[in-house]
Scaffold this active site. Structure first.
Site, short mmCIF file in Angstrom:
data_model
loop_
_atom_site.label_atom_id
_atom_site.label_comp_id
_atom_site.label_asym_id
_atom_site.label_seq_id
_atom_site.Cartn_x
_atom_site.Cartn_y
_atom_site.Cartn_z
N ASP A 1 -13.34 -3.65 1.63
CA ASP A 1 -12.14 -4.48 1.52
C ASP A 1 -11.85 -5.03 2.93
O ASP A 1 -12.15 -4.38 3.92
CB ASP A 1 -10.97 -3.60 1.04
N HIS B 1 -9.20 -5.26 4.48
CA HIS B 1 -8.20 -4.47 5.19
C HIS B 1 -8.69 -3.04 5.35
O HIS B 1 -9.38 -2.52 4.47
CB HIS B 1 -6.87 -4.46 4.41
N HIS C 1 -4.87 2.06 0.65
CA HIS C 1 -3.78 2.16 1.64
C HIS C 1 -2.85 3.34 1.36
O HIS C 1 -2.05 3.70 2.21
CB HIS C 1 -2.93 0.88 1.64
N ASP D 1 -11.58 -9.58 -0.68
CA ASP D 1 -10.66 -10.43 0.08
C ASP D 1 -11.21 -10.89 1.43
O ASP D 1 -10.53 -11.62 2.16
CB ASP D 1 -9.30 -9.74 0.26
#
Lengths: 316, 225
Positions: A164, A166, A127, A253
């Site tokens: 991931d 996200h 991120h 995740d």
């Protein structure tokens, strides 16, 4: 058996995020325990972290941001840019050790001391933007590694696969205009999940048009959809791009028991994903693949998930 | 939220003697769909849309036509022959809400904004309103949406806002769907965080139902079928 490297350093536990924060040192302890308990340690090449040279971090991050981050740490501030990014006095040094450890890992692969490697690092990176910390990430570990692979080792095309749950907004934005780094990400649809980017129509820009690929997955979906979508999207993308080195932004995740998302992958699906990546690495990149830990917050599930992940990497 | 804060102020305009090819090229070049037609003193006298131009032009299928000759003729066609004269306008003192309701009601894509003297001050299009809404939704900022089912009674929103604020999580925006089901509303806070697990747990512990994301919707306005 392949010569698989394992980057882990107890100093990665020093980045403290306070109580109740999901991105905790416990995650890494769980990862290590999974590998240790399965008896894999003696079969892995241990890699220890060294701080990154700042000049490599500067290939991705703005110097003002690097200094701002360091200063925030020195001043004892407890967050950077967003309250999500909780930190302590050791956070900057730890982030430098994460990047440095991964660059050391790249070096070992390029010098043919190992075939591939798993990097159990904190803080995560995907991120992190050029000039901003975001979503528990400070330096974009994988992005710096990609630049190092290209500039220090003369590799032209680096393919990044981010699974991931996200979207890796930072990684995408860093390479958006660059046709030499392909960014593929599969993640929960951005209308339902952090950070709100990674839509199907984000495909890169200018010279980089067509070198970014996003596969958003709807809430509640799982193995079946991942299987179909990875075959449909990732395989042709890498056939087109022909990466010479693969970096995986590895997050756990999307697991059904990880409450950070609504995606419901089984434990076995993560093994399947890694087998696909290993296949791609063998096919295009002479087996060169480095997997770098991003998210994954289920302390109960991480040991097994990471053990399986590393076992796939060790299997010829 | 007056419209003069959201409208496009530097409007590209044309005079009534502009020819159709010039008008077409201007729209193409500037990616716009509406050209207000004004007198030299800035008084609005009409508007030309891309649709007006398309219907006034010969068909592209007529390629057996001699293009140069056609273009020569078209150059003599001025916009006053096909513009919408005296178009519907709004004053700068109208609000965004006024403009939204009017655009929906009148089924137009844009309104010229004119002052009391009839002078053009700007133009507000669906695009301007979309931009304003992307801004208030805050979806350009990193964050994620939650859907919470609440009783339709006073004080529910306060409890939710307090619970989230106590976790030091900032709000990007909060949407409320008032007619979710009988006696219920749906609240959609857009939270500027990735740290979502514990707030979900907290809300569940407080007795709230989190809505299945696949069931979320906002549009409950009566539609004119």
């Amino acid at each position: 058996m392949r010569r698989t490297g394992f980057l882990y350093d107890e100093r990665y536990l020093l980045h403290c995020t306070g109580s109740c924060h999901p991105e905790s040192p416990e995650r890494l302890k769980a990862a290590y325990k999974g590998i240790e308990d399965a008896g894999l340690l003696p079969k892995l090449t241990r890699i220890h972290a060294v701080p990154a040279q700042q000049r490599w971090v500067e290939k991705v991050h703005h110097i003002n941001y690097i200094l701002r981050f360091e200063e925030a740490c020195m001043m004892g501030m407890d967050e950077l840019d967003y309250p999500d990014n909780q930190m302590c006095r050791e956070t900057y040094d730890t982030a430098m050790l994460a990047v440095g450890g991964i660059l050391e890992t790249v070096k070992m692969v390029m010098e043919d001391k190992i075939d591939n490697a798993f990097c159990a690092v904190r803080p995560p990176g995907h991120h992190a933007e050029v000039n901003k910390a975001m979503g528990f990430c400070y330096f974009n570990n994988v992005a710096v590694a990609a630049r190092y692979i290209q500039e220090e080792w003369g590799i032209e095309r680096v393919g990044i696969v981010d699974f991931d749950v996200h979207h890796g907004n930072g990684t995408q934005h860093i390479f958006e205009y660059d046709p030499t780094v392909y960014y593929y990400s599969i993640h929960e649809h951005p209308s339902f999940a952090f950070p709100g980017t990674g839509r199907e129509f984000e495909k890169g820009a200018d010279a980089g048009q067509g070198y970014t690929f996003n596969t958003p997955v709807l809430p509640g979906q799982g193995d079946r959809e991942y299987l179909d979508l990875i075959k449909q999207d990732l395989l042709p993308a890498f056939e087109f791009f022909q990466p010479e080195f693969i970096l995986a932004s590895t997050g756990f995740d999307a697991h059904a028991e990880d409450d950070m998302s609504d995606i419901k992958l089984s434990t076995e699906m993560f093994t399947w994903i890694m087998k696909v990546l290993m296949g791609l690495a063998d096919k295009y990149a002479e087996g060169r693949i480095i997997s770098v830990l991003e998210g994954g917050y289920s302390i109960q599930r991480l040991p097994e998930l990471i053990k399986n992940h590393v076992e796939v990497m060790m299997t010829p | 939220m007056f419209i003069d804060r959201s409208m496009t102020k530097r409007v590209l305009t044309i005079g009534k003697d502009t020819n159709i090819l010039e008008a077409r090229d201007l729209m193409k070049e500037h990616h716009i769909r509406h050209l207000p037609v004004v007198e030299p003193d800035g008084t609005l006298i009409g508007i030309v849309t891309d649709r007006d131009i398309r219907s006034a032009m010969p068909s592209i299928l007529q390629d057996e036509l001699n293009c140069d000759a056609v273009d020569d003729k078209l150059r003599k066609v001025t916009v006053d022959r096909f513009m919408t004269p005296d178009p519907m306008t709004i004053p700068p003192t109208y609000t965004i809400q006024d403009a939204l309701l009017l655009i929906q009601d009148k089924k137009v894509g844009a309104f010229p904004v004119v002052d009391d003297a009839g002078k053009l001050k700007g133009i507000v299009s669906i695009r301007d309103l979309i931009r304003a809404f992307i801004n208030v939704l805050n979806i350009g900022e990193p964050g994620m949406l939650l859907g919470i089912l609440v009783e339709d009674k006073v004080g529910q929103l306060k409890q939710i806002v307090d619970a989230i604020t106590e976790e030091k999580i900032a709000f990007g925006s909060v949407l409320v769907s008032r007619h979710w089901e009988e006696g219920k509303r749906a609240v959609f806070p857009y939270l500027l965080t990735n740290n979502i697990a514990r707030i979900k747990k907290k809300l569940r512990d407080m007795g709230y139902t989190l809505l299945d994301p696949m069931e979320w919707y906002l549009d409950q306005l009566p539609k004119n079928e």
